[in-house]
Write a protein that holds these residues in place. Structure first.
Motif, PDB file in Angstrom:
ATOM      1  N   VAL A   1       0.844  -1.199   0.000  1.00 53.47           N
ATOM      2  CA  VAL A   1       0.000   0.000   0.000  1.00 53.47           C
ATOM      3  C   VAL A   1       0.879   1.249   0.000  1.00 53.47           C
ATOM      4  O   VAL A   1       0.581   2.234  -0.682  1.00 53.47           O
ATOM      5  CB  VAL A   1      -0.975  -0.015   1.196  1.00 53.47           C
ATOM      6  CG1 VAL A   1      -1.710   1.307   1.304  1.00 53.47           C
ATOM      7  CG2 VAL A   1      -1.986  -1.141   1.044  1.00 53.47           C
TER       8      VAL A   1
ATOM      9  N   VAL B   1      -5.901   0.595  -6.737  1.00 54.87           N
ATOM     10  CA  VAL B   1      -5.985  -0.863  -6.727  1.00 54.87           C
ATOM     11  C   VAL B   1      -7.433  -1.275  -6.979  1.00 54.87           C
ATOM     12  O   VAL B   1      -8.346  -0.719  -6.365  1.00 54.87           O
ATOM     13  CB  VAL B   1      -5.494  -1.409  -5.369  1.00 54.87           C
ATOM     14  CG1 VAL B   1      -5.595  -2.916  -5.327  1.00 54.87           C
ATOM     15  CG2 VAL B   1      -4.076  -0.970  -5.125  1.00 54.87           C
TER      16      VAL B   1
ATOM     17  N   GLU C   1     -11.041  -2.895  -6.805  1.00 54.53           N
ATOM     18  CA  GLU C   1     -11.769  -3.186  -5.574  1.00 54.53           C
ATOM     19  C   GLU C   1     -11.735  -4.661  -5.198  1.00 54.53           C
ATOM     20  O   GLU C   1     -11.625  -5.016  -4.034  1.00 54.53           O
ATOM     21  CB  GLU C   1     -13.224  -2.736  -5.727  1.00 54.53           C
ATOM     22  CG  GLU C   1     -13.623  -1.714  -4.687  1.00 54.53           C
ATOM     23  CD  GLU C   1     -15.113  -1.462  -4.736  1.00 54.53           C
ATOM     24  OE1 GLU C   1     -15.769  -1.775  -3.737  1.00 54.53           O
ATOM     25  OE2 GLU C   1     -15.607  -0.977  -5.767  1.00 54.53           O
TER      26      GLU C   1
ATOM     27  N   GLN D   1      -8.688  -5.515  -3.448  1.00 54.71           N
ATOM     28  CA  GLN D   1      -8.688  -5.019  -2.066  1.00 54.71           C
ATOM     29  C   GLN D   1      -9.466  -5.947  -1.151  1.00 54.71           C
ATOM     30  O   GLN D   1      -9.080  -6.184  -0.005  1.00 54.71           O
ATOM     31  CB  GLN D   1      -9.299  -3.625  -2.024  1.00 54.71           C
ATOM     32  CG  GLN D   1      -8.479  -2.613  -2.773  1.00 54.71           C
ATOM     33  CD  GLN D   1      -8.720  -1.216  -2.255  1.00 54.71           C
ATOM     34  OE1 GLN D   1      -9.093  -1.028  -1.119  1.00 54.71           O
ATOM     35  NE2 GLN D   1      -8.514  -0.235  -3.109  1.00 54.71           N
ATOM     36  N   TYR D   2     -10.571  -6.494  -1.667  1.00 55.51           N
ATOM     37  CA  TYR D   2     -11.351  -7.419  -0.832  1.00 55.51           C
ATOM     38  C   TYR D   2     -10.618  -8.731  -0.635  1.00 55.51           C
ATOM     39  O   TYR D   2     -10.683  -9.322   0.447  1.00 55.51           O
ATOM     40  CB  TYR D   2     -12.741  -7.643  -1.445  1.00 55.51           C
ATOM     41  CG  TYR D   2     -13.741  -6.619  -0.965  1.00 55.51           C
ATOM     42  CD1 TYR D   2     -13.861  -5.392  -1.595  1.00 55.51           C
ATOM     43  CD2 TYR D   2     -14.536  -6.859   0.149  1.00 55.51           C
ATOM     44  CE1 TYR D   2     -14.739  -4.433  -1.152  1.00 55.51           C
ATOM     45  CE2 TYR D   2     -15.431  -5.907   0.610  1.00 55.51           C
ATOM     46  CZ  TYR D   2     -15.533  -4.698  -0.044  1.00 55.51           C
ATOM     47  OH  TYR D   2     -16.392  -3.750   0.420  1.00 55.51           O
TER      48      TYR D   2
ATOM     49  N   ARG E   1      -7.424  -8.982  -0.482  1.00 56.72           N
ATOM     50  CA  ARG E   1      -6.422  -8.636   0.541  1.00 56.72           C
ATOM     51  C   ARG E   1      -7.049  -8.633   1.933  1.00 56.72           C
ATOM     52  O   ARG E   1      -6.463  -9.146   2.883  1.00 56.72           O
ATOM     53  CB  ARG E   1      -5.846  -7.247   0.254  1.00 56.72           C
ATOM     54  CG  ARG E   1      -4.825  -7.226  -0.838  1.00 56.72           C
ATOM     55  CD  ARG E   1      -4.333  -5.823  -1.061  1.00 56.72           C
ATOM     56  NE  ARG E   1      -3.323  -5.775  -2.119  1.00 56.72           N
ATOM     57  CZ  ARG E   1      -2.743  -4.666  -2.530  1.00 56.72           C
ATOM     58  NH1 ARG E   1      -3.069  -3.514  -1.980  1.00 56.72           N
ATOM     59  NH2 ARG E   1      -1.839  -4.696  -3.473  1.00 56.72           N
TER      60      ARG E   1
ATOM     61  N   ASN F   1       0.898 -10.625  -2.750  1.00 57.08           N
ATOM     62  CA  ASN F   1       0.588  -9.269  -3.164  1.00 57.08           C
ATOM     63  C   ASN F   1       1.527  -8.841  -4.275  1.00 57.08           C
ATOM     64  O   ASN F   1       2.696  -9.208  -4.317  1.00 57.08           O
ATOM     65  CB  ASN F   1       0.736  -8.310  -1.984  1.00 57.08           C
ATOM     66  CG  ASN F   1      -0.470  -8.364  -1.079  1.00 57.08           C
ATOM     67  OD1 ASN F   1      -1.523  -7.860  -1.415  1.00 57.08           O
ATOM     68  ND2 ASN F   1      -0.318  -9.037   0.048  1.00 57.08           N
TER      69      ASN F   1
ATOM     70  N   LEU G   1      -7.490  -0.848   3.966  1.00 58.46           N
ATOM     71  CA  LEU G   1      -8.271  -1.831   3.219  1.00 58.46           C
ATOM     72  C   LEU G   1      -9.738  -1.475   3.438  1.00 58.46           C
ATOM     73  O   LEU G   1     -10.067  -0.746   4.382  1.00 58.46           O
ATOM     74  CB  LEU G   1      -7.964  -3.250   3.728  1.00 58.46           C
ATOM     75  CG  LEU G   1      -6.562  -3.771   3.417  1.00 58.46           C
ATOM     76  CD1 LEU G   1      -6.308  -5.092   4.121  1.00 58.46           C
ATOM     77  CD2 LEU G   1      -6.341  -3.921   1.931  1.00 58.46           C
TER      78      LEU G   1
END
Lengths: 209, 397
Positions: free
Chosen positions: B99, B109, B111, B114-115, B117, B173, B268
């Motif tokens: 990040v 990033v 979405e 992100q979820y 992650r 990641n 997040l």
């Protein structure tokens, strides 16, 4: 940072001030006003106030008293024109040789946080210890002392923390070589060379350089 | 007063045992190889009888020099380093670093990434806390919880492995997203890749089982009188001391401070997710145990909601083949299972960072030890140490 520090008047304003928390841009301006000869920046949501080394403890105490009570970490950056390993600074000719000591403070109610920084010369790498202000500074200063060779004046027990007692040198200084690299070049570097026949670039124009 | 067997009392009077035992100061070396030190921590304790006069923690046996190594590796290569810092929650270590780099590059990033992650971070939290749930009672002499907690953790690890390919070190990641959608050059496959089919459904089921194991652990440990006798009122950290020493995470919340970076400064998408921050009242070892038990439940709750809200879309933003990070410096922190974990990244515009400072939670959490253990009883040392939930890799970096 080698960028010339913005002065208070045209410094970027962090508009993400948390409601009810410490007003960070206000705090940074106030702290930098109170401590003569200091400046501040707020790039990438990271508020950073640079203060003169002789008012280091005073600045940290002020920051604590204005609400940044949580001691997050303390460390340093070695700004050097020549480096033994890795990539050097962007502009080696203008970089000012110095150790920049950074101390990160935050609080425990919202996202308020600031980095307090100071610059110390390499031939007299010494700074007053923060242990009387924050007990948590003790280990962090021991680490910075062995890694950068900075003397924290007034520290109760400035002995090595990670390194063995007889260890010579200060590994995080930029002139300290990484022995494994001297013996054998890192094979991983081929990964970052441009591969032949890569076809049209997939670079995103919005992704910066 | 307990009643004394008259025969024994007679015996005592005959042999004239001195009530005041001579207890000269002695130095007791605990570790580096000791089950309660979770690796190679060494404590040099000066004790007067059973009373600890001072403790000097000797750390550094696991120091691997990650900050120096970061100065000779590209940003993408550093991700593989940082998930070895706190190896029981490897995935969570990667988040603040990527990040931070994305912030410096100004990347958005997707979405869905992100979820993914978020879900994997919370699964790392569950697996980390389940290790605590097994090791902490074990150090106090209860070995049954270990069997239950580790069995459940294995299921969580299998799920993490099914997505990332690694149980401990996911290295999943990428700058700008997560792994499956990486690539995209003409020499690579253009097949749209996603997380494995059935992963989300299996995770939902696994979370139900995690909630059951929390109840089981409640019955086994939480109300257990022996555990309570060993931990209630032991190793008390007052809130102001915790803050001054930079103690963070569940250890800070056990002292009654309601602070969680997932609420205060979420990197997040925790915004739309409903969860509670458990806080303790006494700041003792028992409260620190309760915090973790409750956080497992909250993490399961977060994962269930995140799966329901999971958007579709790509897993990776478009990034240059050679990642160069614009000049600047940033500090990004996240709520790791152990506490505040952050990276201060200084970039000079190249492919390699100029400096990476790693702020790991266990380092600050243990820096309070000399203050905390002074004047405590030696048998309480193990309970106090275990309740702080540290990992040597996170301490020594």
């Amino acid at each position: 940072m080698t960028d010339s520090p913005s002065d208070v008047a045209d410094a970027p304003i962090a508009d993400d001030t948390p409601a009810g928390g410490v007003d960070l841009s206000g705090f940074a301006a106030e702290l930098s006003d109170a401590i003569g000869g200091s400046s501040w920046t707020a790039d990438f949501d990271t508020v950073k106030v640079t203060v003169p080394a002789d008012r280091w403890v005073e600045a940290i105490t002020k920051a604590r008293d204005s609400g940044l009570v949580f001691f997050s970490w303390l460390s340093a950056v070695d700004w050097a024109a020549e480096v033994a390993v890795g990539e050097g600074v962007d502009d080696a000719e203008t970089v000012e040789e110095r150790y920049e000591v950074l101390c990160r403070l935050s609080n425990v109610t919202d996202a308020s946080a600031a980095t307090i920084a100071t610059n110390i010369p390499k031939d007299d790498a010494a700074l007053d210890s923060l242990v009387p202000v924050f007990g948590g500074a003790e280990w962090h200063e021991r680490e910075a002392a062995e890694m950068f060779g900075i003397d924290f004046r007034g520290h109760p027990n400035l002995v090595k923390i990670y390194l063995p007692d007889g260890f010579e040198g200060h590994p995080l200084r930029k002139d300290y070589p990484l022995l494994s690299r001297e013996v054998k070049p890192w094979p991983g570097t081929v990964d970052v060379e441009g591969m032949p026949d890569t076809g049209p670039s997939t670079e995103n124009p919005e992704a910066g350089e | 007063m307990t009643t004394v067997d008259p025969n024994l009392a007679m015996h005592l009077s005959e042999t004239a045992v001195s009530v005041e035992l001579e207890t000269p100061d002695m130095t007791l070396n605990i570790g580096p190889q000791h089950p309660s030190t979770h690796g190679v921590l060494r404590l040099v304790a000066r004790v007067d009888g059973e009373r600890i006069e001072s403790v000097d923690p000797v750390v550094g046996y696991m120091h691997r020099g990650y900050e120096k190594l970061s100065e000779v590796r590209t940003y993408a290569q550093i991700i593989a380093l940082v998930n070895r810092i706190d190896w029981v929650s490897g995935f969570a270590n990667e988040i603040p670093f990527v990040v931070g780099v994305e912030k410096l590059m100004g990347l958005e990033v997707p979405e869905r990434a992100q979820y993914v992650r978020l879900i994997l971070t919370e699964m790392a939290r569950i697996s980390s806390h389940l290790v605590f749930m097994s090791s902490f009672p074990l150090e106090l002499g209860a070995s049954t919880p270990l069997m239950h907690a580790l069995r459940e953790r294995e299921r969580v690890l299998e799920l993490i492995e099914s997505v990332t390919g690694g149980r401990f070190h996911p290295n999943f990641n990428r700058i700008g997203g997560v792994k499956p959608a990486a690539g995209g050059g003409p020499t690579q496959k253009k097949v749209a890749q996603d997380i494995p089919k059935g992963f989300l459904a299996q995770t939902q089921e696994a979370m139900d089982r995690v909630l059951v194991i929390c109840d089981d652990l409640d019955r086994l440990v939480t109300g257990n009188e022996l555990i309570k006798a060993r931990t209630v009122g032991v190793g008390v950290i007052p809130a102001d001391k915790a803050i001054e020493f930079g103690v963070s995470g569940p250890n800070l919340r056990a002292s009654g401070v309601e602070f969680d970076l997932r609420k205060a400064e979420a990197i997040l998408p925790y915004d739309g997710i409903d969860f509670d921050i458990p806080t303790g009242t006494n700041g003792d070892s028992y409260d620190r145990y309760i915090m973790r038990n409750e956080e497992i439940r909250q993490a399961a709750r977060i994962i269930k909601q995140a799966i329901d809200k999971m958007p579709s879309g790509p897993l990776q933003a478009k990034v240059p083949r050679i990642i160069k990070v614009p000049k600047g410096e940033v500090y990004v922190r996240a709520e790791n299972p152990k506490g505040e974990m952050g990276y201060h990244i200084v970039s000079e515009g190249g492919r390699i960072p100029y400096r990476v400072k790693i702020r790991s939670a266990s380092f600050s959490n243990l820096s309070i030890l000399p203050w905390l253990l002074e004047g405590e009883l030696l048998p309480d040392l193990v309970a106090t140490l275990g309740s702080l939930d540290f990992v040597l890799g996170d301490l020594d970096r």
